[in-house]
Design a protein around this motif. Structure first.
Motif, short mmCIF file in Angstrom:
data_model
loop_
_atom_site.label_atom_id
_atom_site.label_comp_id
_atom_site.label_asym_id
_atom_site.label_seq_id
_atom_site.Cartn_x
_atom_site.Cartn_y
_atom_site.Cartn_z
N LEU A 55 0.81 -1.21 0.00
CA LEU A 55 0.00 0.00 0.00
C LEU A 55 0.85 1.26 0.00
O LEU A 55 0.31 2.36 -0.01
CB LEU A 55 -0.96 0.01 1.19
N GLY A 56 2.16 1.10 0.01
CA GLY A 56 3.04 2.26 -0.09
C GLY A 56 2.97 3.18 1.11
O GLY A 56 2.57 2.80 2.19
N ARG A 57 3.33 4.41 0.87
CA ARG A 57 3.37 5.43 1.92
C ARG A 57 2.01 6.11 2.01
O ARG A 57 1.49 6.57 1.01
CB ARG A 57 4.45 6.45 1.57
N LYS A 62 -1.83 13.74 3.62
CA LYS A 62 -1.53 13.66 2.19
C LYS A 62 -2.29 12.55 1.48
O LYS A 62 -2.29 12.49 0.26
CB LYS A 62 -0.03 13.48 1.97
N GLY A 63 -2.90 11.63 2.22
CA GLY A 63 -3.65 10.54 1.61
C GLY A 63 -2.76 9.42 1.12
O GLY A 63 -1.63 9.26 1.56
N ALA A 64 -3.28 8.64 0.19
CA ALA A 64 -2.57 7.49 -0.36
C ALA A 64 -1.60 7.95 -1.44
O ALA A 64 -1.87 8.91 -2.15
CB ALA A 64 -3.56 6.50 -0.95
N SER A 65 -0.47 7.25 -1.55
CA SER A 65 0.52 7.65 -2.54
C SER A 65 0.76 6.58 -3.61
O SER A 65 1.37 6.87 -4.62
CB SER A 65 1.84 7.98 -1.85
N SER A 71 -7.81 6.92 -0.42
CA SER A 71 -7.90 7.18 1.01
C SER A 71 -9.02 8.17 1.28
O SER A 71 -9.37 8.99 0.43
CB SER A 71 -6.58 7.72 1.55
N GLN A 72 -9.61 8.01 2.44
CA GLN A 72 -10.63 8.92 2.93
C GLN A 72 -10.27 9.24 4.36
O GLN A 72 -9.71 8.39 5.07
CB GLN A 72 -12.02 8.28 2.89
N LYS A 73 -10.61 10.44 4.80
CA LYS A 73 -10.34 10.78 6.19
C LYS A 73 -11.53 11.50 6.79
O LYS A 73 -12.34 12.10 6.09
CB LYS A 73 -9.07 11.62 6.31
N ASN A 74 -11.63 11.36 8.12
CA ASN A 74 -12.58 12.14 8.89
C ASN A 74 -11.83 12.63 10.11
O ASN A 74 -10.61 12.45 10.21
CB ASN A 74 -13.84 11.34 9.22
N SER A 75 -12.51 13.23 11.05
CA SER A 75 -11.81 13.80 12.20
C SER A 75 -11.19 12.74 13.11
O SER A 75 -10.28 13.05 13.87
CB SER A 75 -12.76 14.69 13.00
N ARG A 76 -11.65 11.50 13.03
CA ARG A 76 -11.18 10.45 13.94
C ARG A 76 -10.23 9.43 13.32
O ARG A 76 -9.51 8.74 14.03
CB ARG A 76 -12.36 9.69 14.50
N SER A 77 -10.27 9.26 11.98
CA SER A 77 -9.47 8.20 11.37
C SER A 77 -9.28 8.46 9.88
O SER A 77 -9.86 9.38 9.32
CB SER A 77 -10.16 6.85 11.55
#
Length: 167
Positions: A55-57, A62-65, A71-77
């Motif tokens: 899955l790389g860095r 910055k999300g997925a590379s 990648s998805q983000k929210n305030s907790r994860s």
């Protein structure tokens, strides 16, 4: 065996952390082979019942590379997603034979959650595919959710896929 080996940064400073998700299949018949998906992460160390997804860095900010992941983000994860395929071979069985494929998580790490096709994995076996024809392959989605509170560093998991002939 699928090994997802992303570098993760959940904290604002961005300290590298390795996220390792391992998926293993037993050597008994029927045999499960993990295959690359055209839209998935890089597959390494491919063998009959052993492979790794790289899955790389990854980073909360910055999300997925790596190609083949999102990648998805929210305030907790943040959640890193990719695709992979499973092929089931049934030596000595008729071409019309079908298998039930189950999956379970073999580790007890609570630092991250692993979901395959929308099912969050736990220690109890759960059905992935109810009736899969022998010799066929199917594509699946792997999601790894890492809370931002997870300390920087390596984390790992082991998931088992088991195919059982439908009788």
């Amino acid at each position: 065996m699928i090994v997802a080996n992303p570098w993760a940064f959940g904290q604002p400073a961005g300290t590298p952390r390795t996220l390792t998700s391992v998926v293993a299949a037993p050597a008994a018949a029927p045999a499960i082979t993990i295959l690359a998906s055209a839209t998935g992460a890089l597959l390494r160390s491919q063998a009959a019942s052993n492979a790794s997804l790289d899955l790389g860095r990854i980073s909360y900010f910055k999300g997925a590379s790596a190609p083949g992941e999102t990648s998805q983000k929210n305030s907790r994860s943040f959640v890193i997603s990719t695709r992979f395929a499973l092929k089931v071979d049934c030596p000595g069985s008729s071409s019309s034979s079908k298998v039930n494929v189950t999956m379970s998580r073999l580790d007890v790490a609570v630092s991250h959650a692993i979901t395959i096709d929308g099912t969050t994995l736990g220690s109890a076996a759960q059905t992935l595919v109810h009736s899969m024809p022998c010799g066929s392959a199917g594509e699946h989605r792997l999601d790894v959710e890492v809370p931002v509170s997870t300390p920087a560093g390596s984390i790992g998991s082991t998931v088992s896929f088991v195919a059982t002939l439908n009788r």
